[in-house]
Write a protein that holds these residues in place. Structure first.
Motif, PDB file in Angstrom:
ATOM      1  N   ASN A 195     -12.689  25.775  34.072  1.00  0.00           N
ATOM      2  CA  ASN A 195     -12.256  24.375  34.069  1.00  0.00           C
ATOM      3  C   ASN A 195     -12.646  23.687  35.371  1.00  0.00           C
ATOM      4  OD1 ASN A 195     -11.138  24.719  31.555  1.00  0.00           O
ATOM      5  ND2 ASN A 195      -9.009  24.857  32.261  1.00  0.00           N
ATOM      6  N   ALA A 196     -12.440  24.403  36.510  1.00  0.00           N
ATOM      7  CA  ALA A 196     -12.804  23.805  37.793  1.00  0.00           C
ATOM      8  C   ALA A 196     -14.307  23.554  37.873  1.00  0.00           C
ATOM      9  CB  ALA A 196     -12.354  24.725  38.934  1.00  0.00           C
ATOM     10  N   ARG A 197     -15.116  24.519  37.416  1.00  0.00           N
ATOM     11  CA  ARG A 197     -16.579  24.342  37.465  1.00  0.00           C
ATOM     12  C   ARG A 197     -17.026  23.161  36.614  1.00  0.00           C
ATOM     13  NH1 ARG A 197     -20.306  25.565  33.978  1.00  0.00           N
ATOM     14  NH2 ARG A 197     -18.959  26.929  32.763  1.00  0.00           N
ATOM     15  N   GLY A 215     -22.841  19.788  45.105  1.00  0.00           N
ATOM     16  CA  GLY A 215     -22.014  20.897  44.659  1.00  0.00           C
ATOM     17  C   GLY A 215     -20.577  20.821  45.181  1.00  0.00           C
ATOM     18  N   GLY A 216     -19.796  21.825  44.841  1.00  0.00           N
ATOM     19  CA  GLY A 216     -18.395  21.857  45.254  1.00  0.00           C
ATOM     20  C   GLY A 216     -17.962  23.265  45.604  1.00  0.00           C
ATOM     21  N   THR A 217     -16.692  23.391  45.899  1.00  0.00           N
ATOM     22  CA  THR A 217     -16.145  24.686  46.322  1.00  0.00           C
ATOM     23  C   THR A 217     -14.838  24.961  45.587  1.00  0.00           C
ATOM     24  OG1 THR A 217     -17.087  24.378  48.521  1.00  0.00           O
ATOM     25  CG2 THR A 217     -15.376  26.061  48.291  1.00  0.00           C
ATOM     26  N   GLY A 271     -12.788  19.069  43.205  1.00  0.00           N
ATOM     27  CA  GLY A 271     -13.326  18.184  42.181  1.00  0.00           C
ATOM     28  C   GLY A 271     -12.628  16.835  42.153  1.00  0.00           C
ATOM     29  N   PRO A 272     -12.849  16.073  41.068  1.00  0.00           N
ATOM     30  CA  PRO A 272     -12.315  14.701  40.995  1.00  0.00           C
ATOM     31  C   PRO A 272     -10.831  14.626  40.646  1.00  0.00           C
ATOM     32  CG  PRO A 272     -13.518  15.225  38.998  1.00  0.00           C
ATOM     33  CD  PRO A 272     -13.695  16.404  39.911  1.00  0.00           C
ATOM     34  N   GLY A 278      -9.175  16.818  44.736  1.00  0.00           N
ATOM     35  CA  GLY A 278      -9.213  18.135  44.119  1.00  0.00           C
ATOM     36  C   GLY A 278      -7.922  18.477  43.384  1.00  0.00           C
ATOM     37  N   THR A 279      -7.928  19.663  42.784  1.00  0.00           N
ATOM     38  CA  THR A 279      -6.807  20.148  41.971  1.00  0.00           C
ATOM     39  C   THR A 279      -6.425  21.550  42.428  1.00  0.00           C
ATOM     40  OG1 THR A 279      -7.548  18.844  40.068  1.00  0.00           O
ATOM     41  CG2 THR A 279      -6.032  20.674  39.623  1.00  0.00           C
TER      42      THR A 279
END
Length: 469
Positions: A365-367, A379-381, A401-402, A452-453
């Motif tokens: 889900n995060a990806r 990209g993100g972490t 993420g958003p 982020g979450t």
């Protein structure tokens, strides 16, 4: 035979035991009082005999008169101490040697209770030397010697009377207490028990309903709570039956729809080979819509058939589990980096397979959230860490993420309602939370903002870390 192991039989036995114990305490006290009264009477008789001797001419009586006085008083000898000198007032020519001593001046409860037992079971051929303070004549103490056979006979008769009275009292008191407790306690509990048993066999049985009696004690509260529980369970069972029927119908419809969608997919593949530019322009949208529909139908059928087995928790090295889950969630293949902040020796108590499924769902889900964010061009972490305190392990899965939209947060763990992306069935988080709660823990959304979450997976237990290499 069932009655013997029931509450009524145990209550009856307990009542009888309490009453018998109460009488076992009272009877020795009454015997001790009866013995003291008899001995006091004998001491008074000895004092009276001493007074007769003292008033005789020159303070002497004939041997025959002395025997008559002793016989009429039931005594063997009388001694009086005055001014520190012990004087034999009345005594036979030969005193018996076999005698035991009772001092009425002492008020030791243990001695007073044991004295009647010594008289009862010591034989009736002995003598008793009784010592007391004089009440009717001057002096310091009075000693009398009496045979214990009359006293033993009186105590035996008295013991029989007390035993008969105690038996009658025990039966009456036991019956009264038993009937009272049966009426006020046992019968209401039996009503509640029968109602629960009938309700378990058939929740729809009208006879299983227990109408509250209106009592204001604990029994009344239990009746009210049982009544509410039965009503709630009946409503839940009715709702569950309707949902089961609806689910079966939906499953059948869904199965047929899936076959139709598969046929539509095959037709779209044939259209793709037509070479028509108009078809070629609209076909990708049609294929995406059909793909999402087939995926949704498959997920619905899978969720409806799945019954999760109970977890088999054991210590699991978390760092390796996180890396394996990241690989299956395709973090390494995308542009989302994994920051595994878990110590290499740290362990959690979990079912390895179910823990893997939870981590994969959260990481996927995060990806997908980061991949779908147009601002994340570089990209993100995704960061995973572990804290353990108060016998609880808390695994934090944080992404940059958003964040989740408001509509997704309100129904985040509800099947088919909590998806934050188009085409998602909203089952991943629902299943993950169900697996976490089966462990005795939980999965919660700790934070979700535009930066982020963060999800927290709480698992009971904090196993010892692995030994150092």
């Amino acid at each position: 035979m069932r009655w013997l192991g029931g509450l009524s039989a145990r209550l009856l036995l307990l009542t009888l035991l309490v009453v018998v114990l109460a009488n076992a305490i009272i009877v020795p006290v009454l015997l001790a009082n009866r013995q003291r009264e008899w001995l006091n009477d004998k001491v008074a008789a000895g004092e009276l005999a001493s007074f007769v001797v003292d008033t005789a001419p020159e303070g002497k009586v004939t041997e025959r008169l002395q025997e008559q006085i002793l016989k009429s008083a039931g005594l063997v000898a009388v001694n009086v101490q005055a001014d520190g000198v012990m004087r034999s007032v009345l005594a036979p020519a030969r005193l018996p040697k076999k005698a035991y001593r009772i001092d009425l001046r002492q008020r030791d409860p243990l001695s007073e209770l044991s004295a009647p037992l010594e008289t009862l079971f010591g034989g009736g051929d002995r003598m008793v030397l009784v010592i007391d303070r004089p009440h009717y004549i001057p002096g310091e103490l009075v000693e009398i010697l009496v045979p214990d056979a009359p006293l033993q006979s009186i105590l035996v008769d008295n013991f029989r009377e007390l035993l008969a009275g105690a038996l009658l009292t025990s039966v009456m008191a036991g019956a009264l207490v038993y009937l009272s407790l049966t009426f006020f306690l046992v019968r209401p509990i039996q009503r509640i028990t029968r109602s629960m048993e009938r309700f378990r066999v058939d929740p729809e049985d009208p006879g299983a309903h227990l109408a509250p009696s209106g009592r204001h004690d604990e029994i009344g509260r239990a009746e009210v709570e049982l009544d509410r529980m039965q009503l709630d369970l009946r409503a839940a069972l009715t709702s569950r039956a309707r949902l089961a029927a609806l689910g079966e119908a939906v499953a059948k419809i869904n199965h047929e729809m899936r076959n139709m969608l598969t046929s539509a997919q095959m037709a779209s593949e044939r259209l793709a080979a037509s070479g028509d530019p108009v078809v070629a322009g609209t076909l990708p949208r049609l294929e995406r819509a059909l793909g999402r529909a087939v995926t949704l139908a498959t997920n619905v059928l899978t969720f409806g058939r799945t019954e999760e087995p109970p977890p088999a928790p054991r210590p699991v090295p978390l760092k390796a589990a996180v890396e394996m889950a990241a690989e299956d969630a395709q973090l390494t293949a995308g542009h989302v980096a994994l920051a595994n902040a878990v110590d290499s020796r740290a362990q959690v108590l979990a079912d390895p397979d179910q823990l893997h499924r939870i981590l994969v769902n959260l990481m996927r889900n995060a990806r997908e959230a980061i991949d779908g964010d147009p601002t994340k061009t570089d990209g993100g972490t995704l960061t995973v860490d572990l804290t353990q305190e108060n016998e609880t392990s808390v695994i934090r899965i944080a992404d940059d993420g958003p964040g989740l939209p408001e509509r997704a947060r309100n129904n985040l763990f509800q099947p088919f309602l909590g998806s934050a992306r188009r085409g998602g069935a909203g089952l991943g988080l629902a299943i993950s939370r169900e697996l976490a709660q089966a462990h005795g823990g939980d999965l919660v959304l700790a934070e979700s903002t535009g930066r982020g979450t963060v999800f927290e997976l709480r698992l009971p237990g904090a196993p010892e870390p692995l030994p150092p290499d």
